[in-house]
Design an enzyme around this catalytic site. Sequence first.
Site: not given
Ligand code: SF4
Length: 352
Positions: A90, A103, A110, A114, A117, A158, A214, A332
């Site tokens: 993206e 962006c 990834c 998190c 996400c 990512g 954070l 994202c």
């Molecule tokens: S893309 Fe960013 S927010 Fe999403 S899991 Fe990976 S490090 Fe975490």
Amino acid sequence: MKHILSLISEEVEKILLQLGEKKYRINQILSWIYDKYCINFEEMTNISKSLREKLMDIFDFTMPQIDAYQKSKDQTEKYSLRLSDDRLIEMVFIPNDKKNTLCISSQVGCARNCQFCATATMGFIRNLEVEEIVAQLFIAQKLHPENKITNIVFMGMGEPLDNYDNVIKAIQIIQSDKGFSLSPRRMTISTCGVIPQINKLADSGIKIKLAVSLNAAIDTKRDIIMPINKKYPLSDLKKSLIAFRAKTNYRISFEYIMIKNFNMGDEDVKALIKFAGDISCKINLIKWNNVPNLSWESPSNEDIEHFITKLSKISAAITVRQSRGDDISAACGQLISQRLLEQENSKTENNL
Ligand code: SF4
């Protein structure tokens, strides 16, 4: 065969000089690439046919293709790009009065998992190549010739510091004076807090701003929402960021997604003031927007006002980031998840 977008302008120049090309010819080619955003050698009409054929023989110039596109009421545009191995990434174009921000993604999927996400739900698939990172700027700028892209943020799919070498080379290409010449002050890497790579970046001499996702300043809570915290806890992260600030002179910014009944209570405010109060930093507060399959709750405007009032004691600059593209799959990884689901459904239908 090297991809033309994987090279710094000086490297392209060197290759062409070695081929015996004249300086003015080389400048014409560089201008096609970095001023007109054109790498289709056939379109370089002021270059002789024989040289164009030579360029096609020595450089790869394949590009990702636009797979899907959404435009928000606020003009934010989200693209899904199809890479040469059919993987999807993206990029988001966010126009504004004074600046146009792009962006971009650094990985397919990834590994950092998190819990807020959509990209994390895909798992890690692969790192992007240098040219796949740079191509996002190239494609976005070609699509918006009237809107110069002024700012780049590595906040797409990512963890950029997990693809360190390719991201750094892409930054060098984008910042190079003879290339896209984007100011380091207008580029930001956003990280979940990969401490060894933050330290490496601080020592590298590369100029780029750092944003840290954070989202909680209490270890037990950050462990839940960002598993990386179990490996690199807040106290170590803070030391690393203070060193980054001292070595680069760039102010750190923190992203803090406000989630109802999770990270907006009195103890969270106290912990955030303790964690960030003595770092020269900026805190961007972002309202959690619901993402399908993720069960966090969005705060009300009243919850947000309360939180900001309690936080006002902190010396850091606080901004509440305007949520852009609310009416499209703005988070994202959301558009890609949606596209993958559509593809799965159409495969199933075809098999019936
Ligand atoms: S893309 Fe960013 S927010 Fe999403 S899991 Fe990976 S490090 Fe975490």
